[in-house]
Design an enzyme around this catalytic site. Structure first.
Site, PDB file in Angstrom:
ATOM      1  N   LYS A   1       0.829  -1.201   0.000  1.00 53.33           N
ATOM      2  CA  LYS A   1       0.000   0.000   0.000  1.00 53.33           C
ATOM      3  C   LYS A   1       0.869   1.260   0.000  1.00 53.33           C
ATOM      4  O   LYS A   1       1.597   1.510   0.955  1.00 53.33           O
ATOM      5  CB  LYS A   1      -0.911   0.045   1.229  1.00 53.33           C
ATOM      6  CG  LYS A   1      -1.927   1.183   1.127  1.00 53.33           C
ATOM      7  CD  LYS A   1      -2.616   1.485   2.438  1.00 53.33           C
ATOM      8  CE  LYS A   1      -1.816   2.400   3.323  1.00 53.33           C
ATOM      9  NZ  LYS A   1      -1.596   3.761   2.752  1.00 53.33           N
TER      10      LYS A   1
ATOM     11  N   CYS B   1      13.620  10.165   7.397  1.00 56.61           N
ATOM     12  CA  CYS B   1      13.676   9.553   8.721  1.00 56.61           C
ATOM     13  C   CYS B   1      15.103   9.576   9.280  1.00 56.61           C
ATOM     14  O   CYS B   1      15.297   9.640  10.479  1.00 56.61           O
ATOM     15  CB  CYS B   1      13.136   8.130   8.673  1.00 56.61           C
ATOM     16  SG  CYS B   1      13.793   7.200   7.298  1.00 56.61           S
TER      17      CYS B   1
ATOM     18  N   GLY C   1       7.201   4.168   8.403  1.00 52.37           N
ATOM     19  CA  GLY C   1       6.318   5.292   8.693  1.00 52.37           C
ATOM     20  C   GLY C   1       6.553   5.799  10.102  1.00 52.37           C
ATOM     21  O   GLY C   1       7.653   5.657  10.647  1.00 52.37           O
ATOM     22  N   SER C   2       5.497   6.346  10.690  1.00 51.03           N
ATOM     23  CA  SER C   2       5.655   6.990  11.990  1.00 51.03           C
ATOM     24  C   SER C   2       5.821   5.962  13.109  1.00 51.03           C
ATOM     25  O   SER C   2       5.325   4.834  13.022  1.00 51.03           O
ATOM     26  CB  SER C   2       4.444   7.882  12.279  1.00 51.03           C
ATOM     27  OG  SER C   2       3.284   7.091  12.358  1.00 51.03           O
ATOM     28  N   THR C   3       6.482   6.366  14.167  1.00 51.76           N
ATOM     29  CA  THR C   3       6.683   5.490  15.313  1.00 51.76           C
ATOM     30  C   THR C   3       5.342   5.123  15.954  1.00 51.76           C
ATOM     31  O   THR C   3       5.131   3.991  16.372  1.00 51.76           O
ATOM     32  CB  THR C   3       7.633   6.164  16.319  1.00 51.76           C
ATOM     33  OG1 THR C   3       8.894   6.339  15.662  1.00 51.76           O
ATOM     34  CG2 THR C   3       7.846   5.319  17.557  1.00 51.76           C
TER      35      THR C   3
ATOM     36  N   GLY D   1       3.783   2.491  13.871  1.00 46.53           N
ATOM     37  CA  GLY D   1       4.623   1.292  14.016  1.00 46.53           C
ATOM     38  C   GLY D   1       4.323   0.542  15.304  1.00 46.53           C
ATOM     39  O   GLY D   1       4.201  -0.683  15.318  1.00 46.53           O
TER      40      GLY D   1
ATOM     41  N   GLU E   1      10.784  14.088  16.385  1.00 44.74           N
ATOM     42  CA  GLU E   1      11.024  14.194  14.957  1.00 44.74           C
ATOM     43  C   GLU E   1      10.104  15.270  14.382  1.00 44.74           C
ATOM     44  O   GLU E   1       8.892  15.218  14.556  1.00 44.74           O
ATOM     45  CB  GLU E   1      10.710  12.838  14.305  1.00 44.74           C
ATOM     46  CG  GLU E   1      11.000  12.796  12.827  1.00 44.74           C
ATOM     47  CD  GLU E   1      10.798  11.403  12.228  1.00 44.74           C
ATOM     48  OE1 GLU E   1       9.729  10.802  12.460  1.00 44.74           O
ATOM     49  OE2 GLU E   1      11.703  10.933  11.532  1.00 44.74           O
TER      50      GLU E   1
ATOM     51  N   GLU F   1      10.470   0.223  10.157  1.00 42.37           N
ATOM     52  CA  GLU F   1      11.452   1.282   9.938  1.00 42.37           C
ATOM     53  C   GLU F   1      10.737   2.579  10.280  1.00 42.37           C
ATOM     54  O   GLU F   1       9.856   3.019   9.546  1.00 42.37           O
ATOM     55  CB  GLU F   1      11.944   1.234   8.493  1.00 42.37           C
ATOM     56  CG  GLU F   1      13.290   1.892   8.313  1.00 42.37           C
ATOM     57  CD  GLU F   1      13.156   3.348   7.949  1.00 42.37           C
ATOM     58  OE1 GLU F   1      13.112   4.175   8.876  1.00 42.37           O
ATOM     59  OE2 GLU F   1      13.100   3.632   6.752  1.00 42.37           O
TER      60      GLU F   1
HETATM   61  P1  NAI Z   1       1.949   7.403   9.041  1.00 42.03           P
HETATM   62  O1  NAI Z   1       2.768   6.476   9.840  1.00 42.03           O
HETATM   63  O2  NAI Z   1       0.535   7.627   9.436  1.00 42.03           O
HETATM   64  O3  NAI Z   1       1.930   6.929   7.501  1.00 42.03           O
HETATM   65  C1  NAI Z   1       2.799   5.996   6.920  1.00 42.03           C
HETATM   66  C2  NAI Z   1       2.002   4.913   6.204  1.00 42.03           C
HETATM   67  O4  NAI Z   1       1.249   4.154   7.138  1.00 42.03           O
HETATM   68  C3  NAI Z   1       0.996   5.448   5.196  1.00 42.03           C
HETATM   69  O5  NAI Z   1       0.963   4.591   4.071  1.00 42.03           O
HETATM   70  C4  NAI Z   1      -0.312   5.356   5.967  1.00 42.03           C
HETATM   71  O6  NAI Z   1      -1.439   5.251   5.136  1.00 42.03           O
HETATM   72  C5  NAI Z   1      -0.114   4.078   6.752  1.00 42.03           C
HETATM   73  N1  NAI Z   1      -0.925   3.936   7.951  1.00 42.03           N
HETATM   74  C6  NAI Z   1      -1.449   4.911   8.738  1.00 42.03           C
HETATM   75  N2  NAI Z   1      -2.113   4.377   9.775  1.00 42.03           N
HETATM   76  C7  NAI Z   1      -2.010   3.037   9.660  1.00 42.03           C
HETATM   77  C8  NAI Z   1      -2.479   1.927  10.437  1.00 42.03           C
HETATM   78  N3  NAI Z   1      -3.182   2.098  11.548  1.00 42.03           N
HETATM   79  N4  NAI Z   1      -2.176   0.678  10.025  1.00 42.03           N
HETATM   80  C9  NAI Z   1      -1.445   0.480   8.917  1.00 42.03           C
HETATM   81  N5  NAI Z   1      -0.989   1.472   8.145  1.00 42.03           N
HETATM   82  C10 NAI Z   1      -1.258   2.748   8.506  1.00 42.03           C
HETATM   83  O7  NAI Z   1       2.722   8.776   8.991  1.00 42.03           O
HETATM   84  P2  NAI Z   1       2.113  10.243   8.737  1.00 42.03           P
HETATM   85  O8  NAI Z   1       0.919  10.491   9.597  1.00 42.03           O
HETATM   86  O9  NAI Z   1       1.961  10.431   7.292  1.00 42.03           O
HETATM   87  O10 NAI Z   1       3.320  11.145   9.275  1.00 42.03           O
HETATM   88  C11 NAI Z   1       3.414  11.444  10.650  1.00 42.03           C
HETATM   89  C12 NAI Z   1       4.826  11.527  11.111  1.00 42.03           C
HETATM   90  O11 NAI Z   1       5.427  10.262  10.962  1.00 42.03           O
HETATM   91  C13 NAI Z   1       5.738  12.453  10.324  1.00 42.03           C
HETATM   92  O12 NAI Z   1       5.647  13.764  10.791  1.00 42.03           O
HETATM   93  C14 NAI Z   1       7.082  11.832  10.580  1.00 42.03           C
HETATM   94  O13 NAI Z   1       7.583  12.294  11.802  1.00 42.03           O
HETATM   95  C15 NAI Z   1       6.785  10.356  10.683  1.00 42.03           C
HETATM   96  N6  NAI Z   1       7.057   9.640   9.436  1.00 42.03           N
HETATM   97  C16 NAI Z   1       8.211   8.919   9.344  1.00 42.03           C
HETATM   98  C17 NAI Z   1       8.523   8.265   8.176  1.00 42.03           C
HETATM   99  C18 NAI Z   1       9.772   7.488   8.040  1.00 42.03           C
HETATM  100  O14 NAI Z   1      10.277   7.339   6.935  1.00 42.03           O
HETATM  101  N7  NAI Z   1      10.284   6.906   9.098  1.00 42.03           N
HETATM  102  C19 NAI Z   1       7.675   8.350   6.987  1.00 42.03           C
HETATM  103  C20 NAI Z   1       6.446   9.089   7.193  1.00 42.03           C
HETATM  104  C21 NAI Z   1       6.193   9.708   8.380  1.00 42.03           C
END
Ligand code: NAI
Ligand code: MG
Length: 491
Positions: free
Chosen positions: A196, A304, A248-250, A253, A401, A270
């Site tokens: 996804k 990240c 994605g976000s901690t 995760g 972050e 990650e």
């Molecule tokens: P997020 O963690 O919500 O999004 C990342 C992915 O997870 C997206 O594809 C989203 O649709 C999916 N997702 C969201 N909720 C989910 C759930 N309950 N179960 C499974 N998948 C789910 O991150 P968001 O809200 O876009 O960004 C928030 C913060 O996260 C950012 O400000 C940043 O600090 C951090 N982040 C870190 C990343 C990294 O590369 N480590 C990448 C994106 C965000």
């Protein structure tokens, strides 16, 4: 531009002497459909619900994208299971490799289209999508294609077996590259995939679906479903998924880790980071300043492993800051499709709000804010490159972050103090160390609780090099031979 003239930094003056003329990358040749659904069992399917993906530099909708519900996710998992059982798991590694090589080559062939769409959909400068994201995505497929028939050599003496169906969820900061990081090792090891993309950046993944289709990959080996958190959760919770890989976000995760607890699903996470970029007084200062800029302003700081905490040795703080602030005044912020742009658009309104909120917290806690006064476009989501000084360890901006172009500066006196401060966060993804002394560099690097440590450079990536975190930055490695392990049962 370049208003802060100072004779001690004369040699760094660029912006004062000329202005760049616009150098727009044409986008006329890219074809974006009016609607993208999902790619399931080798077919492009539509769903009832949909959402828009927008161009964050203009705030205008680009196209409509289908939103997969549980039923659609189930259909994708069933397609992946059937492809795994009937075909992919039985295929010789050498044959799997041919498909993966083909995908790698086709990404190269379509690199220009992919780069332009990546910048339109996500806001990153064309220079980065063209020179970093897309070439690296192709390189990952090339690299893992090479492993497909050599798995026995990766783990000598052991019996290695694929896991089955891998459910993969990726973020919006490196959309195609993260798809490559996830899909390439999964295919090389003989697994099938349901992936996804992030909801703000689905387009290059759908172009990858077209490439995969054209490459003749057997139906169901790679399935791509679009949607937001609920779609991601449906993948995580599906009974017939054997492995979850998430970037994605901690917060999300941790949620995923809780929901797979007690199941036999394998998991890699990650997550976020708060990387320390440590500058010693014996470092080459001008080079280090470039490294600081690259560490935090690359991809608008949506990285990240960003070097978002600058740890500078106290006796060179003034010099480093003076040069840094001056260098920042020559950064070009604006149109992602302009080839001169250094800092593009913030990926979404939500992310812009999050950045503003944390910058507000920095001001409220008493840190000193510097912005160079770059001109920024009136429409679109933009944020001026920002540096906070007078930051202490306990400040929110030193711990959390920000995921934007915002740097927090702290100082140290001794290597041990640098190590202690660098390690003093919940994260442990990446750090940089700048010093002229090899022995100091290696001693400090070895003491950092960080998955990646760069020496006298920052943000260098290679498919052969493993990447991943300590502590709340997650676990499991992507890239290199290490990146095979999360997709295999090794006995
Ligand atoms: P997020 O963690 O919500 O999004 C990342 C992915 O997870 C997206 O594809 C989203 O649709 C999916 N997702 C969201 N909720 C989910 C759930 N309950 N179960 C499974 N998948 C789910 O991150 P968001 O809200 O876009 O960004 C928030 C913060 O996260 C950012 O400000 C940043 O600090 C951090 N982040 C870190 C990343 C990294 O590369 N480590 C990448 C994106 C965000
Ligand atoms: Mg978008």
């Amino acid at each position: 531009m370049g208003k802060k003239t100072d004779t001690s930094v004369r040699d760094l003056l660029f912006g004062d002497t000329w202005e760049y003329a616009p150098a727009p990358q044409s986008s006329d040749f890219v074809d974006i459909d009016d609607y993208y659904g999902h790619f399931i069992g080798g077919e492009f399917v539509e769903s009832e619900a949909s959402f828009q993906t927008i161009n964050p530099a203009t705030e205008e909708p680009i196209t409509e994208v289908g939103e997969a519900d549980e039923e659609m996710v189930d259909r994708a998992v069933r397609a992946a299971r059937s492809a795994y059982d009937n075909h992919w798991s039985k295929l010789d590694g050498k044959e799997r490799a041919k498909y993966i090589y083909r995908i790698a080559r086709m990404i190269k062939e379509k690199a220009r289209d992919l780069a332009v769409v990546e910048s339109i959909d996500g806001g990153k400068p064309i220079r980065e999508s063209r020179d970093i994201d897309i070439p690296l995505a192709s390189a990952h497929f090339f690299y893992y294609a090479g492993w497909a028939d050599k798995l026995d050599y990766a783990f000598p003496g052991a019996d290695v077996q694929s896991l089955g169906v891998a459910g993969q969820i990726i973020p919006w900061n490196f959309p195609l590259l993260m798809a490559a990081w996830k899909i390439a090792p999964a295919l090389a090891t003989g697994n099938t995939v349901v992936i996804k993309p992030a909801e703000t950046t689905p387009l290059t993944a759908m172009m990858l679906a077209e490439i995969i289709d054209e490459a003749g990959l057997p139906p169901g080996v790679v399935n791509i479903v679009n949607g937001a958190g609920a779609t991601g959760a449906a993948i995580v919770e599906h009974d017939d998924v054997d492995k979850i890989a998430f970037t994605g976000s901690t917060a999300v995760g941790k949620h995923i880790q809780r929901s797979v607890a007690g199941t036999d699903k394998k998991l890699t996470l990650e997550l976020g980071g708060k990387g320390a970029n440590i500058i010693f007084d014996d470092a080459s200062i001008d080079q280090a300043v470039e490294g600081i800029v690259d560490g935090i302003f690359f991809n608008q700081g949506h990285v990240c492993c960003a070097g978002s905490r600058l740890l500078v040795q106290e006796n060179i703080e003034d010099e480093v800051l003076k040069k840094l602030e001056h260098r920042m005044s020559s950064l070009v912020v604006g149109d992602p499709l302009d080839k001169n742009t250094d800092v593009g658009a913030i990926n979404s309104r939500e992310q812009l709000e999050r950045i503003k909120e944390l910058v507000g917290a920095g001001e409220a806690e008493g840190a000193e804010k510097f912005q160079p006064g770059c001109s920024i476009p009136e429409t679109g989501y933009f944020f001026e490159p920002t540096v906070f000084t007078d930051v202490t360890q306990s400040h929110q901006i030193a711990q959390e972050e920000i995921f934007g172009p915002v740097l927090s500066v702290l100082t140290f006196r001794t290597p041990d103090e640098a190590i202690e401060k660098a390690n003093n966060t919940a994260y442990g993804l990446a750090c940089g160390v700048w010093s002229d002394k090899g022995s100091k560099l290696f001693r400090v690097a070895g003491a950092l609780k960080s998955g990646v440590v760069w020496g006298n450079t920052y943000n260098q990536f290679d498919p052969g090099s493993p990447f991943g975190g300590y502590k709340e930055s997650g676990f499991g490695r992507e890239g290199g031979a290490h990146g095979l392990l999360p997709y295999l049962e090794v006995r």
